[in-house]
Motif scaffolding. Structure first.
Motif: not given
Length: 191
Positions: A119-127
């Motif tokens: 889920t760390i890759l589902q943060q707004p910055a990652a998106h």
């Protein structure tokens, strides 16, 4: 982890929602709203990835549409916006019903593979980072259209990234980023 509606359930909801009427692109956006930008990035990427991508103009149109959606994601919009002419475009319910029936076995297989993880890759910055990568890949599809099936490489990466966003699957996003790296290496090697 919250329970998410499967891709198959979303397609079936869209199919049942407008029985007998024309399904507009706006109906698709509203049905997939809970999945964010992922489905609207995935669908045109799939069109460019499949043999339909060999039709002149299709990779460029798909690339421009994907870019329009990715720019909105980059700007932080919560849901996609489409110009009125695009929102009102549609397909008959009969055609959609046939497409859903054809896609159901595939979406059921995909649903089994997808899960909410990393889920760390589902943060707004990652998106937002994914949106930049998707924009670069989508714009790259336009000149690659000149080479037969060359646009399929970035389309594959975009498809995987879009599915990862749609399913909140960080592992799939990571796989998409690795495929993107492979596309970049191929592009660098060809130049």
């Amino acid at each position: 982890m919250e329970s998410r509606t499967s891709l198959t359930q979303l397609l079936e909801t869209l199919d049942e929602a407008n029985g007998g009427k024309t399904i507009r692109l706006q109906d698709v956006v509203e049905t997939f709203r809970s999945r964010g930008f992922g489905p609207l990035i995935t669908l045109p990427a799939l069109i460019a990835l499949l043999p339909t991508g060999a039709i002149p103009g299709v990779p460029s149109l798909c690339g421009m549409f994907i870019t329009l959606i990715a720019v909105q994601q980059l700007c932080g919009r919560r849901s996609p916006w489409l110009p009125k002419k695009l929102r009102e475009r549609g397909v008959s319910h009969a055609k959609l019903h046939r497409a859903v029936a054809w896609a159901r076995p595939w979406t059921q297989r995909i649903d089994k593979l997808l899960a909410q993880r990393l889920t760390i890759l589902q943060q707004p910055a990652a998106h937002r980072l994914v949106a930049v990568i998707v924009m670069v890949l989508a714009l790259g599809m336009i000149p690659l259209e000149l080479l037969p099936f060359a646009a399929a490489l970035p389309a594959l990466a975009i498809t995987i990234l879009g599915l990862g966003m749609a399913a909140d699957d960080g592992l799939l996003l990571l796989v998409g980023l690795l495929v993107t790296l492979g596309v970049a290496i191929c592009a660098f090697w060809l130049w």
